[in-house]
Scaffold this motif. Structure first.
Motif, short mmCIF file in Angstrom:
data_model
loop_
_atom_site.label_atom_id
_atom_site.label_comp_id
_atom_site.label_asym_id
_atom_site.label_seq_id
_atom_site.Cartn_x
_atom_site.Cartn_y
_atom_site.Cartn_z
N SER A 61 0.83 -1.21 0.00
CA SER A 61 0.00 0.00 0.00
C SER A 61 0.86 1.25 0.00
O SER A 61 0.54 2.24 -0.67
N MET A 79 -1.29 -10.18 -1.85
CA MET A 79 -2.48 -11.00 -2.09
C MET A 79 -2.86 -11.77 -0.82
O MET A 79 -4.04 -11.88 -0.47
N VAL A 88 -4.67 -9.48 1.63
CA VAL A 88 -6.04 -9.16 1.22
C VAL A 88 -6.94 -10.38 1.39
O VAL A 88 -8.09 -10.27 1.84
N GLN A 89 -6.43 -11.56 1.05
CA GLN A 89 -7.21 -12.78 1.25
C GLN A 89 -7.55 -12.99 2.73
O GLN A 89 -8.67 -13.36 3.08
N ALA A 149 -10.31 -10.65 3.93
CA ALA A 149 -11.64 -11.16 3.56
C ALA A 149 -12.03 -12.34 4.43
O ALA A 149 -13.18 -12.46 4.86
N PRO A 151 -9.50 -1.73 2.57
CA PRO A 151 -9.60 -1.23 1.20
C PRO A 151 -8.32 -0.57 0.68
O PRO A 151 -8.06 -0.63 -0.52
N ALA A 157 -6.09 -3.44 -0.36
CA ALA A 157 -6.68 -4.12 -1.52
C ALA A 157 -6.54 -3.28 -2.78
O ALA A 157 -6.19 -3.80 -3.85
#
Length: 281
Positions: free
Chosen positions: A96, A174, A177-178, A181, A188, A191
């Motif tokens: 990020s 990744m 972010v996984q 979730a 956000p 992501a």
């Protein structure tokens, strides 16, 4: 006792921890923090696993860490493989931060700044709450001429302008972010950075889209350049705070669900002292 510093993901570490427990072996996960150059002088270390295992290696590992505010940057994060989890989240935060810096650079270029002007403008940020290894490196890289770099043929222009605008991905963002979730945590900022990285990889698609739909034109002539730099500095500051909050919330949620007992204060202390995403914030 086995100390695992492989950085292969917390789920792999969970499997290993179970195997080691069955064999009567204390299994610790370890994350080493800092840039390549910094770790030669001292790094930050996060450890997790059986507390008695940490107590056995703490004195030895203290010799390898840097100090921050007169305290060694080594910490027992929590039980099980919580250090590996914290390291995974840190990689997402790095993704990020890289993206936000890229967007700052893109806006200033669009406003007519040269690479040297961008470097000079953001260099002042590296003296306040935003001071960080990545920001410092960005200032240096933007000023690099092609002839300055060993192995390159002498030429005109800046090295950064000759680098393909395609960012690869090793999967670390990744995984973060996984996990967000999976744990039901909103992340956000992280992501969006991951998806921008994927979009950069679609070079041919981006070029076709730009030809078909170039987008609206904007007149930068009336923009106050000093105010623009100040506004971007505030936006970067805000973006970092938001990303840190998302990352720490993800760690806290995982700690509660897995009953790891992660000490968020210790995570933040080590990140502040010996970590590539650190800042004076």
């Amino acid at each position: 006792m086995l100390v695992d510093g492989s950085d292969e993901g917390y789920e792999t570490c969970l499997r290993r921890a179970k195997e080691m427990e069955e064999k009567g072996i204390h299994y610790l996960t370890m994350g080493m923090l800092g840039t390549d150059k910094e770790v030669q002088k001292g790094c930050g270390i996060l450890l997790s696993g059986p507390r008695e295992g940490y107590d056995a290696v703490e004195v030895s590992l203290k010799k390898a860490v840097v100090e921050k505010d007169y305290e060694p940057c080594i910490a027992y994060v929590g039980s099980s493989v919580s250090a590996a989890y914290a390291m995974m989240v840190l990689k997402g935060l790095l993704t990020s931060y890289e993206q936000v810096l890229a967007e700052v650079y893109g806006v200033l270029l669009a406003a007519g700044f040269t690479n040297e002007e961008v470097s000079k403008s953001i260099a002042t940020w590296n003296k306040d709450d935003l001071a960080s290894p990545l920001l410092e490196a960005m200032c240096v890289v933007l000023k690099k001429k092609d002839a300055d770099v060993e192995g390159c043929e002498p030429g005109e222009g800046f090295l950064v302008d000759k680098i393909l605008d395609v960012a690869g991905s090793k999967g670390t963002g990744m995984m973060t972010v996984q996990e967000a979730a999976e744990r039901g945590v909103a992340a956000p900022t992280i992501a969006a950075a991951l998806f921008e990285r994927y979009l950069s990889d679609a070079k041919d698609l981006r070029m076709r889209a730009a030809w078909l739909m170039p987008g609206p034109a904007f007149d930068w002539s009336g923009v106050d350049r000093k105010q623009l730099v100040a506004d971007l500095r505030d936006a970067l500051f805000c973006s970092k705070l938001v990303a840190y909050a998302q990352g720490l919330q993800l760690i806290q949620t995982a700690s509660q669900q897995f009953k790891w007992g992660i000490d968020l204060g210790e995570c933040a202390r080590i990140w502040k002292g010996g970590c590539i995403i650190r800042a004076k914030i």
